[in-house]
Design a protein around this motif. Structure first.
Motif, PDB file in Angstrom:
ATOM      1  N   THR A   3       0.832  -1.204   0.000  1.00 27.17           N
ATOM      2  CA  THR A   3       0.000   0.000   0.000  1.00 27.17           C
ATOM      3  C   THR A   3       0.867   1.254   0.000  1.00 27.17           C
ATOM      4  OG1 THR A   3      -0.152  -0.086   2.433  1.00 27.17           O
ATOM      5  CG2 THR A   3      -1.937  -1.117   1.171  1.00 27.17           C
ATOM      6  N   VAL A 139      -6.694   0.508  -9.699  1.00 25.76           N
ATOM      7  CA  VAL A 139      -7.275  -0.134  -8.517  1.00 25.76           C
ATOM      8  C   VAL A 139      -6.290  -0.116  -7.351  1.00 25.76           C
ATOM      9  CG1 VAL A 139      -8.131  -2.311  -7.569  1.00 25.76           C
ATOM     10  CG2 VAL A 139      -8.803  -1.596  -9.877  1.00 25.76           C
ATOM     11  N   ARG A 142      -5.684   3.577  -6.056  1.00 27.39           N
ATOM     12  CA  ARG A 142      -6.832   4.109  -5.331  1.00 27.39           C
ATOM     13  C   ARG A 142      -6.976   3.430  -3.963  1.00 27.39           C
ATOM     14  NH1 ARG A 142     -11.314   6.958  -6.715  1.00 27.39           N
ATOM     15  NH2 ARG A 142      -9.757   8.196  -7.844  1.00 27.39           N
ATOM     16  N   ASN A 143      -6.779   2.103  -3.926  1.00 24.94           N
ATOM     17  CA  ASN A 143      -6.843   1.390  -2.650  1.00 24.94           C
ATOM     18  C   ASN A 143      -5.780   1.900  -1.687  1.00 24.94           C
ATOM     19  OD1 ASN A 143      -8.989  -0.176  -3.454  1.00 24.94           O
ATOM     20  ND2 ASN A 143      -7.750  -1.966  -3.998  1.00 24.94           N
ATOM     21  N   ASN A 146      -6.794   5.275  -0.369  1.00 24.07           N
ATOM     22  CA  ASN A 146      -7.840   5.148   0.644  1.00 24.07           C
ATOM     23  C   ASN A 146      -7.267   4.678   1.975  1.00 24.07           C
ATOM     24  OD1 ASN A 146      -9.785   5.931  -1.188  1.00 24.07           O
ATOM     25  ND2 ASN A 146     -10.420   3.865  -1.697  1.00 24.07           N
ATOM     26  N   THR A 147      -6.327   3.721   1.896  1.00 23.69           N
ATOM     27  CA  THR A 147      -5.679   3.225   3.106  1.00 23.69           C
ATOM     28  C   THR A 147      -4.898   4.335   3.788  1.00 23.69           C
ATOM     29  OG1 THR A 147      -5.497   0.993   2.190  1.00 23.69           O
ATOM     30  CG2 THR A 147      -4.032   1.541   4.012  1.00 23.69           C
TER      31      THR A 147
END
Length: 245
Positions: A3, A139, A142-143, A146-147
């Protein structure tokens, strides 16, 4: 699985360069206002461009791709008329390019763009493969964003509640604790780590003031999650770690 945004950027520019045999591989993201694309990572170009080199609508193949939401190529920049060719293209002797949008549903979040020093006509398969990479990049990025946002929010909550004289804990829909401030730890005798991801109702809030059992399904605090309505009470019974109430 990572991440870390910088690591993700490097993964995708490296994969693109290797799979498409590019001389230059770049990942650009739109700013919050959707008005400019900024380089987040690149191979072939100077690293000084990262975080500093930006394009606005009408400049470069990347902005054309964002506007039209579809892949595009340039066989020879010498004959390009769709957009303003950035000076760096001539400075580096770049001849051809391919760019694909990074999409989340119908939203473009950025662009993957590759350049070559020799003239090249990119095949449909190559463009399709590049688009698949861009879809995966969108994907993953964006993940990761968000994290990162959740981590910052959690840090903010911890900073704000650390000095409160009231105990605060947070439950998810399953009744599992996801956060506990120092005062709650002091009041209850449990540490956050001991209760993390456990159904805290069964541990500390399983009886009524008269001593009768209180099930999780009947708990008015749990119902807040379902109804979205505020609940206030001065008659809740909590059980400390040592068994006292």
């Amino acid at each position: 699985l990572t991440t870390d945004l910088k690591s993700l950027y490097r993964i995708f520019v490296c994969a693109s360069k290797e799979l498409l045999n590019l001389d230059f591989s770049t990942l650009m993201l739109l700013d919050d206002g959707k008005s400019a694309l900024t380089v987040q990572d690149c191979l072939g170009f100077p690293e000084t461009l990262i975080g500093h080199f930006s394009l606005v609508e009408g400049q470069g193949l990347s902005t054309w791709v964002v506007k039209n939401k579809k892949p595009a190529t340039v066989a020879d920049f010498a004959g390009e008329t769709r957009f303003e060719v950035p000076p760096i293209v001539g400075e580096k002797g770049i001849r051809s390019a391919v760019a694909v949008p990074m999409m989340m549903k119908d939203e473009v979040i950025g662009v993957l763009i590759g350049h070559t020093l020799v003239r090249r006509d990119f095949s449909r398969n190559e463009i399709g493969m590049y688009q698949l990479i861009a879809n995966q990049a969108a994907v993953a990025i964006r993940n990761a964003m968000n994290t990162d946002t959740l981590r910052k929010r959690e840090k903010y909550i911890r900073d704000v509640t650390a000095s409160l004289s009231e105990g605060v804990y947070v439950l998810n829909a399953r009744g599992e604790i996801t956060f506990m401030n120092p005062e709650a730890e002091a009041l209850l005798g449990w540490s956050e780590q001991e209760l993390l991801h456990k159904n805290i109702h069964d541990v500390i809030h399983n009886q009524r003031p008269d001593g009768t059992p209180l099930s999780f399904q009947d708990c008015d605090m749990r119902k807040v999650i379902e109804t979205g309505n505020r609940y206030h009470s001065t008659e809740e019974m909590f059980v400390r770690r040592d068994g006292t109430t």
